[in-house]
Design a protein around this motif. Structure first.
Motif, short mmCIF file in Angstrom:
data_model
loop_
_atom_site.label_atom_id
_atom_site.label_comp_id
_atom_site.label_asym_id
_atom_site.label_seq_id
_atom_site.Cartn_x
_atom_site.Cartn_y
_atom_site.Cartn_z
N ALA A 8 0.89 -1.42 -0.17
CA ALA A 8 -0.02 -0.33 -0.12
C ALA A 8 0.43 1.36 -0.06
O ALA A 8 0.27 2.87 -0.95
CB ALA A 8 -0.88 -0.09 1.12
N ILE A 9 2.24 1.62 0.99
CA ILE A 9 2.40 2.51 1.21
C ILE A 9 3.71 2.82 -0.23
O ILE A 9 3.21 3.83 -1.09
CB ILE A 9 3.90 2.13 2.15
CG1 ILE A 9 3.59 2.28 2.90
CG2 ILE A 9 5.04 3.42 2.27
CD1 ILE A 9 3.83 1.78 4.21
N ALA A 10 3.74 1.67 -1.35
CA ALA A 10 4.44 1.54 -2.57
C ALA A 10 3.68 2.19 -2.96
O ALA A 10 4.03 2.61 -4.32
CB ALA A 10 5.34 0.17 -2.93
N GLU A 11 2.04 1.43 -3.83
CA GLU A 11 1.97 2.28 -4.33
C GLU A 11 0.78 3.42 -4.11
O GLU A 11 1.05 4.79 -5.02
CB GLU A 11 -0.15 1.45 -4.28
CG GLU A 11 0.04 0.23 -5.12
CD GLU A 11 -1.47 -0.36 -4.80
OE1 GLU A 11 -2.42 0.45 -4.71
OE2 GLU A 11 -1.25 -2.18 -4.90
N LEU A 12 1.40 4.48 -2.40
CA LEU A 12 0.91 5.26 -2.84
C LEU A 12 2.01 6.49 -3.29
O LEU A 12 1.77 7.46 -4.08
CB LEU A 12 0.96 6.13 -1.31
CG LEU A 12 -0.10 7.13 -0.54
CD1 LEU A 12 -0.99 7.57 -1.23
CD2 LEU A 12 0.31 7.55 0.57
N SER A 13 3.00 5.70 -2.55
CA SER A 13 4.44 6.48 -3.61
C SER A 13 4.11 6.61 -5.16
O SER A 13 4.61 7.28 -5.88
CB SER A 13 5.52 5.95 -2.82
OG SER A 13 7.03 6.69 -3.60
N ALA A 14 3.72 5.40 -5.56
CA ALA A 14 3.70 5.62 -7.50
C ALA A 14 2.75 6.92 -7.86
O ALA A 14 3.04 7.22 -8.47
CB ALA A 14 3.51 4.38 -7.95
N GLN A 15 1.77 6.89 -6.72
CA GLN A 15 0.72 7.74 -7.08
C GLN A 15 1.34 9.54 -6.74
O GLN A 15 0.87 10.18 -7.71
CB GLN A 15 -0.33 7.15 -6.06
CG GLN A 15 -1.29 5.91 -6.45
CD GLN A 15 -2.56 5.37 -6.36
OE1 GLN A 15 -3.16 6.96 -5.32
NE2 GLN A 15 -3.24 5.74 -5.66
N GLY A 16 2.30 9.27 -5.32
CA GLY A 16 2.68 10.92 -5.34
C GLY A 16 3.50 11.35 -6.46
O GLY A 16 3.60 11.82 -7.34
#
Length: 423
Positions: A8-16
């Motif tokens: 989840a944190i990796a996906e959030l970072s990608a979205q940022g």
């Protein structure tokens, strides 16, 4: 750290990263693709904001993060609609801003520097939302001086009875003055609300970054994971032409040939709209009129959408050639209009027509049961056929209007007669 939090944190970072790349892509996109780039940028930052809020709630309540972060879906057949909606609503960013309940939950949590930064950015987003909702209420209708100067002085126009606030939406929708201006003495407040409203994009990214920093510290042991799988609008950054290709537009004014083509398309849509009504009437389905009319409405809306979508490309030919698609559509419409009745009658024939088709015009054509030598009557789903010259009475069924079932003998005597004539 659990694998789900890591993902989840990796996906959030990608979205940022995608949201920032999309914002930068607006300036770098060609002019014909700029509006698509703006729609992608708005939606990407909304995805970032919404996903950050979702993970923040999961962190504060000590729950597992969702398997998939909430992102916008771009359907292939509705990309033009998606683009228009994203531009009109800024990608939905106003609805994604954390509400008062989320802000109270943040303030009640044990405070530290990282959480304080999240609270600060959430309050800034609330200020942007407040500015968007209230900046227009600082306008008022006014009556200018007799000199006709709409910029200078003048007096406030009377408000509608029961609505004393000059900035009320009704007073702005039905003004009783000749112009619209910012209410006197509220220019500084208007400027502040405007700045808050236009800063929502920067604040959305800042809120997402603050949440990401908090989650990395609390859920990832302070080690930022590599950006993960990217979903949502961020996948289209740099691919604006593939997302919404440049298509032909409707001309501002149709010439005669183009109008003829449009008329042909309209006739074709009208003829196809009549198909559910015609077949429903022949099949005796008018008792289910709601479904019949829903089917007709679906055909009409689908046909109109197809004409709107592909029509401009079909009328781009110069001169009389622009009318050729309309002529072809008119010919097809004429065939559909004239053929739907006979086709419906064939498949949903009444009992008398089915008797003629199955027996009287076939195996019984040279018998006492031919069409012009019998008396037929339908009673309670049974077709009774009596020869005028005398003989066995045939009983056939099911005799129903709109039925597709063939007529069959209902007793042994009828079966014997049909066997005698080879039916």
């Amino acid at each position: 750290m659990s694998s789900r939090w890591h993902r989840a944190i990796a996906e959030l970072s990608a979205q940022g990263h995608a949201a920032r790349a999309a914002a930068q892509g607006v300036d770098d996109a060609p002019s014909e693709e700029r509006t698509t780039a703006v729609a992608i940028s708005y939606t990407a930052e909304t995805d970032y904001l919404r996903s950050a809020s979702t993970l923040l709630r999961a962190h504060l309540t000590d729950r597992r993060p969702p398997r998939r972060l909430p992102v916008a879906r771009v359907w292939p057949c509705l990309r033009d609609v998606w683009k228009a909606r994203a531009l009109d609503r800024l990608g939905g960013v106003w609805r994604a801003i954390p509400g008062n309940a989320a802000l109270r939950q943040l303030r009640s949590a044990p405070s530290d520097a990282l959480l304080a930064a999240v609270v600060e950015q959430a309050e800034a987003l609330q200020a942007s939302l407040y500015g968007d909702r209230n900046v227009d209420r600082l306008y008022e209708s006014f009556i200018p001086e007799r000199t006709g100067d709409l910029v200078g002085g003048g007096r406030s126009a009377p408000t509608l009875p029961g609505f004393p606030d000059p900035g009320h939406p009704l007073n702005r929708a039905f003004p009783r003055g000749r112009g619209m201006r910012i209410q006197p003495g509220r220019q500084d407040e208007f400027n502040q609300l405007s700045r808050d409203r236009f800063a929502v994009h920067t604040r959305a990214l800042a809120f997402g970054d603050a949440v990401l920093a908090l989650l990395i510290d609390r859920r990832a042991g302070g080690v930022a994971p590599e950006p993960g799988r990217l979903r949502g609008a961020g996948r289209w950054v740099g691919r604006e032409r593939q997302l919404v290709p440049d298509r032909a537009k409707w001309p501002a004014k149709l010439n005669g040939y183009q109008a003829a083509t449009l008329a042909g398309f309209g006739w074709l849509v009208l003829a196809c709209t009549g198909l559910p009504l015609t077949f429903g009437q022949r099949a005796d389905l008018l008792s289910h009129y709601t479904l019949v009319f829903l089917a007709a409405g679906l055909v009409a809306s689908t046909g109109t959408a197809l004409v709107y979508r592909h029509g401009p490309k079909l009328i781009t030919a110069p001169g009389p050639r622009a009318a050729l698609p309309g002529v072809a559509a008119a010919v097809i419409a004429f065939m559909v209009w004239q053929g739907q009745g006979p086709v419906a009658d064939y498949y949903f024939a009444g009992p008398y027509d089915r008797y003629d088709r199955q027996y009287a015009d076939g195996c019984l054509a040279a018998s006492p049961y031919r069409h012009d030598a019998v008396q037929a009557m339908v009673d309670d789903g049974v077709l009774t056929v009596t020869p005028v010259e005398g003989g066995t009475t045939l009983r056939l069924g099911p005799a129903e209007d709109g039925s597709t079932h063939p007529l069959r003998p209902l007793d042994r005597a009828t079966r014997a007669v049909l066997d005698e004539y080879g039916c």
